[in-house]
Design a protein around this motif. Sequence first.
Motif, PDB file in Angstrom:
ATOM      1  N   LEU A  35      34.548  76.442 -26.708  1.00 36.22           N
ATOM      2  CA  LEU A  35      33.516  75.423 -26.850  1.00 36.22           C
ATOM      3  C   LEU A  35      32.793  75.176 -25.528  1.00 36.22           C
ATOM      4  CD1 LEU A  35      32.133  73.069 -28.397  1.00 36.22           C
ATOM      5  CD2 LEU A  35      34.095  71.660 -27.790  1.00 36.22           C
ATOM      6  N   CYS A  36      33.533  75.188 -24.433  1.00 33.63           N
ATOM      7  CA  CYS A  36      32.919  74.956 -23.116  1.00 33.63           C
ATOM      8  C   CYS A  36      32.114  76.153 -22.628  1.00 33.63           C
ATOM      9  CB  CYS A  36      34.003  74.632 -22.092  1.00 33.63           C
ATOM     10  SG  CYS A  36      34.902  73.116 -22.435  1.00 33.63           S
ATOM     11  N   GLY A  37      32.270  77.306 -23.245  1.00 31.82           N
ATOM     12  CA  GLY A  37      31.577  78.496 -22.768  1.00 31.82           C
ATOM     13  C   GLY A  37      32.345  79.234 -21.701  1.00 31.82           C
ATOM     14  N   PHE A  38      33.685  79.193 -21.772  1.00 31.43           N
ATOM     15  CA  PHE A  38      34.499  79.925 -20.797  1.00 31.43           C
ATOM     16  C   PHE A  38      34.220  81.419 -20.925  1.00 31.43           C
ATOM     17  CE2 PHE A  38      38.386  81.691 -18.985  1.00 31.43           C
ATOM     18  CZ  PHE A  38      38.554  80.896 -17.859  1.00 31.43           C
ATOM     19  N   PRO A  39      34.113  82.128 -19.790  1.00 36.69           N
ATOM     20  CA  PRO A  39      33.723  83.544 -19.845  1.00 36.69           C
ATOM     21  C   PRO A  39      34.581  84.389 -20.770  1.00 36.69           C
ATOM     22  CG  PRO A  39      33.613  82.755 -17.596  1.00 36.69           C
ATOM     23  CD  PRO A  39      34.202  81.633 -18.419  1.00 36.69           C
TER      24      PRO A  39
ATOM     25  N   PHE B  59      31.042  81.668 -25.008  1.00 38.92           N
ATOM     26  CA  PHE B  59      30.365  82.134 -23.797  1.00 38.92           C
ATOM     27  C   PHE B  59      29.169  83.008 -24.136  1.00 38.92           C
ATOM     28  CE2 PHE B  59      30.007  85.809 -20.914  1.00 38.92           C
ATOM     29  CZ  PHE B  59      29.521  85.170 -19.790  1.00 38.92           C
ATOM     30  N   TYR B  60      29.342  83.916 -25.088  1.00 38.48           N
ATOM     31  CA  TYR B  60      28.278  84.876 -25.393  1.00 38.48           C
ATOM     32  C   TYR B  60      27.049  84.183 -25.994  1.00 38.48           C
ATOM     33  CZ  TYR B  60      31.690  88.556 -24.555  1.00 38.48           C
ATOM     34  OH  TYR B  60      32.608  89.382 -23.970  1.00 38.48           O
ATOM     35  N   SER B  61      27.275  83.150 -26.784  1.00 34.18           N
ATOM     36  CA  SER B  61      26.133  82.468 -27.398  1.00 34.18           C
ATOM     37  C   SER B  61      25.554  81.386 -26.493  1.00 34.18           C
ATOM     38  CB  SER B  61      26.551  81.869 -28.740  1.00 34.18           C
ATOM     39  OG  SER B  61      27.639  80.982 -28.580  1.00 34.18           O
ATOM     40  N   LYS B  62      26.399  80.551 -25.892  1.00 30.49           N
ATOM     41  CA  LYS B  62      25.888  79.440 -25.098  1.00 30.49           C
ATOM     42  C   LYS B  62      25.248  79.910 -23.804  1.00 30.49           C
ATOM     43  CE  LYS B  62      27.768  75.441 -25.180  1.00 30.49           C
ATOM     44  NZ  LYS B  62      28.655  74.269 -25.019  1.00 30.49           N
ATOM     45  N   ASP B  63      25.846  80.900 -23.145  1.00 31.05           N
ATOM     46  CA  ASP B  63      25.252  81.418 -21.921  1.00 31.05           C
ATOM     47  C   ASP B  63      23.905  82.065 -22.200  1.00 31.05           C
ATOM     48  OD1 ASP B  63      25.775  81.981 -18.986  1.00 31.05           O
ATOM     49  OD2 ASP B  63      25.363  84.001 -19.705  1.00 31.05           O
ATOM     50  N   LEU B  64      23.817  82.764 -23.319  1.00 28.85           N
ATOM     51  CA  LEU B  64      22.545  83.392 -23.686  1.00 28.85           C
ATOM     52  C   LEU B  64      21.504  82.335 -24.046  1.00 28.85           C
ATOM     53  CD1 LEU B  64      21.235  86.142 -24.042  1.00 28.85           C
ATOM     54  CD2 LEU B  64      22.040  86.170 -26.399  1.00 28.85           C
ATOM     55  N   ILE B  65      21.934  81.263 -24.703  1.00 27.08           N
ATOM     56  CA  ILE B  65      21.007  80.170 -25.040  1.00 27.08           C
ATOM     57  C   ILE B  65      20.467  79.518 -23.775  1.00 27.08           C
ATOM     58  CG2 ILE B  65      20.909  77.839 -26.004  1.00 27.08           C
ATOM     59  CD1 ILE B  65      22.757  78.825 -28.233  1.00 27.08           C
ATOM     60  N   LEU B  66      21.351  79.244 -22.808  1.00 32.12           N
ATOM     61  CA  LEU B  66      20.905  78.624 -21.566  1.00 32.12           C
ATOM     62  C   LEU B  66      19.947  79.526 -20.800  1.00 32.12           C
ATOM     63  CD1 LEU B  66      24.209  76.949 -20.287  1.00 32.12           C
ATOM     64  CD2 LEU B  66      22.165  75.806 -21.133  1.00 32.12           C
ATOM     65  N   GLU B  67      20.256  80.804 -20.736  1.00 32.18           N
ATOM     66  CA  GLU B  67      19.384  81.716 -19.992  1.00 32.18           C
ATOM     67  C   GLU B  67      18.025  81.868 -20.674  1.00 32.18           C
ATOM     68  OE1 GLU B  67      21.427  85.365 -19.364  1.00 32.18           O
ATOM     69  OE2 GLU B  67      22.727  84.556 -17.793  1.00 32.18           O
ATOM     70  N   MET B  68      18.018  81.930 -21.998  1.00 32.43           N
ATOM     71  CA  MET B  68      16.741  82.013 -22.708  1.00 32.43           C
ATOM     72  C   MET B  68      15.951  80.717 -22.564  1.00 32.43           C
ATOM     73  SD  MET B  68      16.497  85.048 -23.888  1.00 32.43           S
ATOM     74  CE  MET B  68      15.141  84.909 -25.036  1.00 32.43           C
TER      75      MET B  68
ATOM     76  N   ALA C  25      23.598  67.931 -21.421  1.00 29.06           N
ATOM     77  CA  ALA C  25      24.411  68.078 -22.627  1.00 29.06           C
ATOM     78  C   ALA C  25      25.495  69.122 -22.424  1.00 29.06           C
ATOM     79  CB  ALA C  25      23.522  68.450 -23.810  1.00 29.06           C
ATOM     80  N   THR C  26      25.165  70.213 -21.741  1.00 21.12           N
ATOM     81  CA  THR C  26      26.184  71.225 -21.427  1.00 21.12           C
ATOM     82  C   THR C  26      27.269  70.644 -20.522  1.00 21.12           C
ATOM     83  OG1 THR C  26      24.452  72.919 -21.568  1.00 21.12           O
ATOM     84  CG2 THR C  26      26.522  73.541 -20.512  1.00 21.12           C
ATOM     85  N   ALA C  27      26.853  69.855 -19.540  1.00 22.71           N
ATOM     86  CA  ALA C  27      27.824  69.225 -18.646  1.00 22.71           C
ATOM     87  C   ALA C  27      28.725  68.258 -19.400  1.00 22.71           C
ATOM     88  CB  ALA C  27      27.089  68.496 -17.522  1.00 22.71           C
TER      89      ALA C  27
ATOM     90  N   ILE D 248      27.841  73.724 -13.340  1.00 21.04           N
ATOM     91  CA  ILE D 248      27.942  72.656 -14.340  1.00 21.04           C
ATOM     92  C   ILE D 248      29.365  72.570 -14.879  1.00 21.04           C
ATOM     93  CG2 ILE D 248      27.235  72.010 -16.684  1.00 21.04           C
ATOM     94  CD1 ILE D 248      24.462  73.087 -16.026  1.00 21.04           C
ATOM     95  N   ILE D 249      29.971  73.721 -15.180  1.00 17.95           N
ATOM     96  CA  ILE D 249      31.331  73.734 -15.735  1.00 17.95           C
ATOM     97  C   ILE D 249      32.329  73.146 -14.734  1.00 17.95           C
ATOM     98  CG2 ILE D 249      33.206  75.274 -16.409  1.00 17.95           C
ATOM     99  CD1 ILE D 249      31.141  77.081 -17.720  1.00 17.95           C
ATOM    100  N   ILE D 250      32.222  73.524 -13.458  1.00 17.43           N
ATOM    101  CA  ILE D 250      33.181  73.052 -12.452  1.00 17.43           C
ATOM    102  C   ILE D 250      33.039  71.549 -12.220  1.00 17.43           C
ATOM    103  CG2 ILE D 250      33.864  73.264 -10.036  1.00 17.43           C
ATOM    104  CD1 ILE D 250      32.999  76.210 -10.181  1.00 17.43           C
ATOM    105  N   LEU D 251      31.806  71.105 -11.997  1.00 23.34           N
ATOM    106  CA  LEU D 251      31.590  69.688 -11.721  1.00 23.34           C
ATOM    107  C   LEU D 251      31.939  68.815 -12.927  1.00 23.34           C
ATOM    108  CD1 LEU D 251      28.237  69.858  -9.709  1.00 23.34           C
ATOM    109  CD2 LEU D 251      30.542  69.492  -8.820  1.00 23.34           C
ATOM    110  N   SER D 252      31.630  69.287 -14.130  1.00 27.02           N
ATOM    111  CA  SER D 252      31.909  68.490 -15.331  1.00 27.02           C
ATOM    112  C   SER D 252      33.403  68.414 -15.609  1.00 27.02           C
ATOM    113  CB  SER D 252      31.186  69.091 -16.535  1.00 27.02           C
ATOM    114  OG  SER D 252      29.801  69.157 -16.292  1.00 27.02           O
ATOM    115  N   ALA D 253      34.137  69.500 -15.330  1.00 25.37           N
ATOM    116  CA  ALA D 253      35.589  69.445 -15.499  1.00 25.37           C
ATOM    117  C   ALA D 253      36.204  68.431 -14.542  1.00 25.37           C
ATOM    118  CB  ALA D 253      36.190  70.831 -15.280  1.00 25.37           C
TER     119      ALA D 253
END
Length: 573
Positions: free
Chosen positions: A351-355, A360-369, A386-388, A463-468
């Motif tokens: 859910l968090c988009g861990f590699p 990861f494959y969908s959320k990272d691609l959504i953010l980059e697009m 929202a990702t954070a 974002i992942i590091i700071l939000s965790a």
Amino acid sequence: MLWNLHLSITSMVFLMMVSISSLWKSIQLMLNNSAIVLEWDLSTINSSFIEFVVVLDWMSCLFLSFVSFISAMVLFYSKEYMHGHPHTERFLYLVLMFVLSMSLMICSPNLISILLGWDGLGLVSYVLVIFYQNEKSANAGMITVLSNRIGDVAILMSITIMFHFGSWNFYHYVNTFSDESFLLLSLVIIAAMTKSAQMPFSAWLPAAMAAPTPVSALVHSSTLVTAGVYLLIRFSPALINSSTQPTLLLIASLTMFMAGLGANFEYDLKKIIALSTLSQLGVMITTLAMGFPFLAFFHLLTHALFKALLFLCAGVMIHNMKEYQDIRTMGSTSKFMPLTVMCFNSANMALCGFPFLAGFYSKDLILEMAFSSNINSIIFFLLVFATALTVSYSARLFFFSISSTFKLSTFSNPFDNAKDMTYPMLMLSFASLASGCSLLWLIFPEPHMICLPLTLKMLPIFIIILSAIFGYSMTTNMTNTPLFKTPAIIHFMGSMWFLPWISGFSLGKPFLQTGNEFQHSLDKGWSELLGAQGIFDSLMISSKKVQLAQENTIKVFMFSFFLWIAFIILLKT
């Protein structure tokens, strides 16, 4: 009980066969770039054909495969979870009706047949939400069904508007819609917003957690709440570059941000996951409104797997802790239920988009697009925050329920020995691990180069590091800022911006009171007097008079004779 077991096993095997065959057919149709259309003509009204149409293309078959797979796992899981309940057979039939309604909605390009599945989802969801038959479930079911009825009315009005097109098969016209079809497209968007719980219709989704946990796993992963997203994906050729696109983008972004913010202040385990679902639905519709329907569909499929796994793991934890759902009473569950915690953490990280997990494959691609597309600063910051917030409430949930001190030692004895509950979790865990890369290769077989600056490329990792860290600080009371000490601000952010109160007030008092007045003045008033009951009374009186006149008695004959003589005399005078 034996009949229930046979029904559950038979249904599970059938759904697994449907899942495997649909997945194989989807790959075949995708490789051949073809589709199968089955059409049955029922009747014709003024050159408009009323027909039942089924479209089997790669998208519908792939989604049907995922729905069938998750439903099979939920049924297998329900054998142990609902064990000993007096109405297990009713529960199984309701779940199967739910799957049938969703399948009908997935394969229908016709608004009338879509309405059958759409209404079926709403009706069965209401019955499942009130399954436990208490006051809380009744209130949750009422707000659920009233919110969804708005979307049902929008679909009915869309059917009326499409009448002048000559057919209700929107596949024929979805590529030719123009700004003249603004009203039709707006009604479809409203219907999708109510079913997918976008603002201001978001209050019903956390309230629907009153249903049994297996139902929540099915509803919030691949069926009810995703029906609106799937309908918008089908209407995406008309939605892109339309005048409704910016409004939908803003509403979905606000919903995504609001749900993530509310989950950070929630303590109910199921409601946290429900708000997570609401946030991810906002991500899907935001992606769709930015002009990437296949990417939204990709995230819809990956989200379905790890969200169903999250709910099943939460159900095991709640079931073993004597129905306690407050995460403040949990802790150290990894010592008692290591397998459940492993599955729960894998779904949480996905859910968090861990590699290299599914998300990861969908959320990272959504953010980059999104970073490379033409969006304004408001949508950009809402998407980033929202990702954070997603990572923050996931870390908070992890530390609260798993790493803290166990506080229910005298009430429960959690364990991992229920095989009927652990096998579906293992299957969904494997799917959550392997589905991301597999679906990416399947849906996007051609690689695309996305060139971004280094700051934007590294932004999701920061974002992942700071939000965790922020989520951990919320669990250990390290946030001593005035923002988190003000009750009014905490209540505003933790209550979904007062949407439950607004929805309960607007859907409760005005609508129900107005409906009661209409019932007394119309249904029990003028409608009774001038409608069916009035016509019935008039016909009864007339028939009695005719029957009296036709009776062969001397009294009636003499009375009719003298009446006829008097009439002739009056005519002559």
